[in-house]
Design a protein around this motif. Structure first.
Motif, PDB file in Angstrom:
ATOM      1  N   PRO A 154     -11.328 126.537 104.844  1.00  0.00           N
ATOM      2  CA  PRO A 154     -11.730 127.022 106.172  1.00  0.00           C
ATOM      3  C   PRO A 154     -13.210 127.352 106.261  1.00  0.00           C
ATOM      4  O   PRO A 154     -13.872 127.032 107.258  1.00  0.00           O
ATOM      5  N   GLY A 155     -13.749 127.989 105.218  1.00  0.00           N
ATOM      6  CA  GLY A 155     -15.166 128.333 105.228  1.00  0.00           C
ATOM      7  C   GLY A 155     -16.062 127.110 105.199  1.00  0.00           C
ATOM      8  O   GLY A 155     -17.097 127.066 105.874  1.00  0.00           O
ATOM      9  N   MET A 156     -15.675 126.090 104.433  1.00  0.00           N
ATOM     10  CA  MET A 156     -16.472 124.873 104.361  1.00  0.00           C
ATOM     11  C   MET A 156     -16.477 124.143 105.701  1.00  0.00           C
ATOM     12  O   MET A 156     -17.526 123.648 106.144  1.00  0.00           O
ATOM     13  N   LEU A 157     -15.319 124.079 106.360  1.00  0.00           N
ATOM     14  CA  LEU A 157     -15.271 123.437 107.680  1.00  0.00           C
ATOM     15  C   LEU A 157     -16.032 124.259 108.714  1.00  0.00           C
ATOM     16  O   LEU A 157     -16.671 123.705 109.612  1.00  0.00           O
ATOM     17  N   ASP A 158     -15.975 125.583 108.579  1.00  0.00           N
ATOM     18  CA  ASP A 158     -16.710 126.439 109.516  1.00  0.00           C
ATOM     19  C   ASP A 158     -18.206 126.252 109.355  1.00  0.00           C
ATOM     20  O   ASP A 158     -18.969 126.332 110.327  1.00  0.00           O
ATOM     21  N   ALA A 159     -18.657 125.983 108.120  1.00  0.00           N
ATOM     22  CA  ALA A 159     -20.087 125.810 107.869  1.00  0.00           C
ATOM     23  C   ALA A 159     -20.650 124.588 108.579  1.00  0.00           C
ATOM     24  O   ALA A 159     -21.844 124.541 108.894  1.00  0.00           O
ATOM     25  N   VAL A 160     -19.791 123.590 108.838  1.00  0.00           N
ATOM     26  CA  VAL A 160     -20.250 122.379 109.534  1.00  0.00           C
ATOM     27  C   VAL A 160     -19.720 122.323 110.961  1.00  0.00           C
ATOM     28  O   VAL A 160     -19.772 121.272 111.612  1.00  0.00           O
ATOM     29  N   GLY A 161     -19.201 123.462 111.449  1.00  0.00           N
ATOM     30  CA  GLY A 161     -18.746 123.530 112.831  1.00  0.00           C
ATOM     31  C   GLY A 161     -17.420 122.854 113.107  1.00  0.00           C
ATOM     32  O   GLY A 161     -17.132 122.491 114.259  1.00  0.00           O
ATOM     33  N   LEU A 162     -16.570 122.689 112.073  1.00  0.00           N
ATOM     34  CA  LEU A 162     -15.290 121.993 112.256  1.00  0.00           C
ATOM     35  C   LEU A 162     -14.106 122.876 111.876  1.00  0.00           C
ATOM     36  O   LEU A 162     -13.035 122.374 111.539  1.00  0.00           O
ATOM     37  N   LYS A 163     -14.274 124.206 111.975  1.00  0.00           N
ATOM     38  CA  LYS A 163     -13.202 125.094 111.580  1.00  0.00           C
ATOM     39  C   LYS A 163     -11.955 124.915 112.438  1.00  0.00           C
ATOM     40  O   LYS A 163     -10.832 125.161 111.991  1.00  0.00           O
ATOM     41  N   SER A 164     -12.139 124.467 113.669  1.00  0.00           N
ATOM     42  CA  SER A 164     -10.991 124.276 114.560  1.00  0.00           C
ATOM     43  C   SER A 164     -10.050 123.182 114.055  1.00  0.00           C
ATOM     44  O   SER A 164      -8.882 123.128 114.459  1.00  0.00           O
ATOM     45  N   LEU A 165     -10.558 122.317 113.179  1.00  0.00           N
ATOM     46  CA  LEU A 165      -9.718 121.238 112.643  1.00  0.00           C
ATOM     47  C   LEU A 165      -8.832 121.707 111.500  1.00  0.00           C
ATOM     48  O   LEU A 165      -7.894 120.994 111.129  1.00  0.00           O
ATOM     49  N   PHE A 166      -9.129 122.891 110.953  1.00  0.00           N
ATOM     50  CA  PHE A 166      -8.357 123.346 109.802  1.00  0.00           C
ATOM     51  C   PHE A 166      -6.959 123.766 110.218  1.00  0.00           C
ATOM     52  O   PHE A 166      -6.736 124.331 111.294  1.00  0.00           O
ATOM     53  N   ALA A 167      -6.004 123.483 109.350  1.00  0.00           N
ATOM     54  CA  ALA A 167      -4.613 123.881 109.552  1.00  0.00           C
ATOM     55  C   ALA A 167      -3.979 124.044 108.182  1.00  0.00           C
ATOM     56  O   ALA A 167      -4.460 123.479 107.191  1.00  0.00           O
ATOM     57  N   PRO A 168      -2.890 124.794 108.086  1.00  0.00           N
ATOM     58  CA  PRO A 168      -2.187 124.913 106.787  1.00  0.00           C
ATOM     59  C   PRO A 168      -1.436 123.619 106.476  1.00  0.00           C
ATOM     60  O   PRO A 168      -0.223 123.538 106.595  1.00  0.00           O
ATOM     61  N   TRP A 169      -2.185 122.609 106.053  1.00  0.00           N
ATOM     62  CA  TRP A 169      -1.625 121.267 105.906  1.00  0.00           C
ATOM     63  C   TRP A 169      -0.467 121.223 104.919  1.00  0.00           C
ATOM     64  O   TRP A 169       0.494 120.484 105.128  1.00  0.00           O
ATOM     65  N   LEU A 170      -0.546 121.999 103.837  1.00  0.00           N
ATOM     66  CA  LEU A 170       0.536 121.991 102.855  1.00  0.00           C
ATOM     67  C   LEU A 170       1.761 122.776 103.324  1.00  0.00           C
ATOM     68  O   LEU A 170       2.820 122.689 102.705  1.00  0.00           O
ATOM     69  N   GLY A 171       1.621 123.520 104.399  1.00  0.00           N
ATOM     70  CA  GLY A 171       2.731 124.322 104.906  1.00  0.00           C
ATOM     71  C   GLY A 171       3.414 123.723 106.113  1.00  0.00           C
ATOM     72  O   GLY A 171       4.365 124.316 106.634  1.00  0.00           O
ATOM     73  N   ARG A 172       2.960 122.584 106.577  1.00  0.00           N
ATOM     74  CA  ARG A 172       3.567 121.935 107.738  1.00  0.00           C
ATOM     75  C   ARG A 172       4.357 120.709 107.307  1.00  0.00           C
ATOM     76  O   ARG A 172       3.890 119.928 106.481  1.00  0.00           O
ATOM     77  N   GLU A 173       5.520 120.533 107.902  1.00  0.00           N
ATOM     78  CA  GLU A 173       6.373 119.412 107.533  1.00  0.00           C
ATOM     79  C   GLU A 173       5.707 118.066 107.829  1.00  0.00           C
ATOM     80  O   GLU A 173       5.881 117.105 107.086  1.00  0.00           O
TER      81      GLU A 173
END
Length: 305
Positions: free
Chosen positions: A138-157
């Motif tokens: 999340p922090g790495m995506l936030d650093a490049v302005g893409l935090k909105s794309l983050f999701a708990p990918w391993l926790g979603r079916e």
């Protein structure tokens, strides 16, 4: 004549231990598994049931749903590797084989290093990286302005299996890269020089000259990918556990076999049904390998020197 007989005798002496070892660790367990799948327990007694276990696996709703779900997930796991890992490996090999590229040896080493890492390390580290609580993603995506794309990918079916497949791609992309790199280096210099004299250079040379010549190597990599993916187990087990969550969305044949054979939670293992699943896996892999050997490989021979 005497020298020929002596040579054959030395070859026989050399191969005999190898054949014995191969038989002990491969053939005997395989036959034992096939034999175990033909029996079952009835009131504590082991009885011969023939192919009844396979009928149960493929037809009984209690078993068939889990089996076909695992098979479909395994097919998708393999497809991601074929569509991402192998093309990326080919492209990396093409780039690293360029004589103009500096520090090519460093790049090859850096890309290949994940291949030698343990599945336990890879699974644990990536779970930490992708964790929405303490992960760095999340922090790495936030650093490049893409935090909105983050999701708990391993926790979603819907995303867990694809995420694990991409993690596996990251770990093993170095293998096809190195194999294709070796195949590119084996192309005779005369062929490359003739292409350059005809004005075929750069990527055009790769697509028109080099790629057709390395197709046999790509075919071998594809069948190795198929066998490896349909034998996969470690990464799923380390990352998602024996239940292959969430809700069995990452369940593949390897984890299904593990749960069936050894049991899980309060459910006892069933060695006979486990051997049936293992035999089905062997049959699937055998059909895929035979299909490659008798169809695709015969067509690729025209590109060999």
């Amino acid at each position: 004549m005497a020298q020929r007989k002596s040579f054959r005798w030395h070859i026989a002496v050399f191969l005999a231990p190898a054949v014995l070892v191969y038989t002990a660790i491969m053939i005997v367990p395989l036959i034992g598994t096939l034999n175990l799948s033909l029996f079952n327990l009835d009131e504590g007694n082991r009885i011969f049931v023939g192919l009844r276990n396979f009928a149960t696996l493929f037809g009984d709703p209690r078993w068939s749903g889990a089996f076909w779900n695992a098979l479909a997930n395994n097919a998708w796991f393999f497809l991601v590797h074929m569509l991402v890992q192998n093309p990326v490996g080919v492209m990396l090999a093409a780039l690293l084989s360029s004589p103009r590229l500096r520090m090519a040896a460093f790049y090859r080493t850096a890309i290949f290093i994940p291949t030698i890492l343990s599945f336990v390390i890879v699974g644990f580290v990536w779970k930490l990286i992708l964790s929405p609580i303490w992960g760095i993603a999340p922090g790495m995506l936030d650093a490049v302005g893409l935090k909105s794309l983050f999701a708990p990918w391993l926790g979603r079916e819907g995303t867990a299996l694809t995420t694990l497949a991409l993690i596996s791609v990251w770990q093993f992309v170095g293998i096809p890269m190195m194999l294709i790199y070796a195949a590119l280096l084996s192309i005779p210099d005369e062929v490359i020089e003739a292409a350059e004299m005809d004005g075929v250079t750069g990527w055009s040379q790769f697509w028109k000259i080099k790629l057709p010549l390395i197709l046999p190597s790509i075919g071998i990599i594809s069948i190795l990918t198929f066998v490896g993916n349909f034998n996969a187990f470690d990464l799923i087990y380390v990352s998602q556990g024996a239940l292959a969550g969430p809700n069995f969305s990452t369940d593949i044949l390897g984890t299904f076999l593990y749960r069936t054979f050894f049991g899980f939670q309060l459910q006892l293992g069933d060695p006979h049904m486990g051997a049936t699943i293992a035999t089905a896996m062997f049959g699937i892999i055998l059909v895929g390998v035979c299909l490659y050997l008798f169809t695709i490989q015969t067509r690729l021979r025209r590109y060999q020197f």
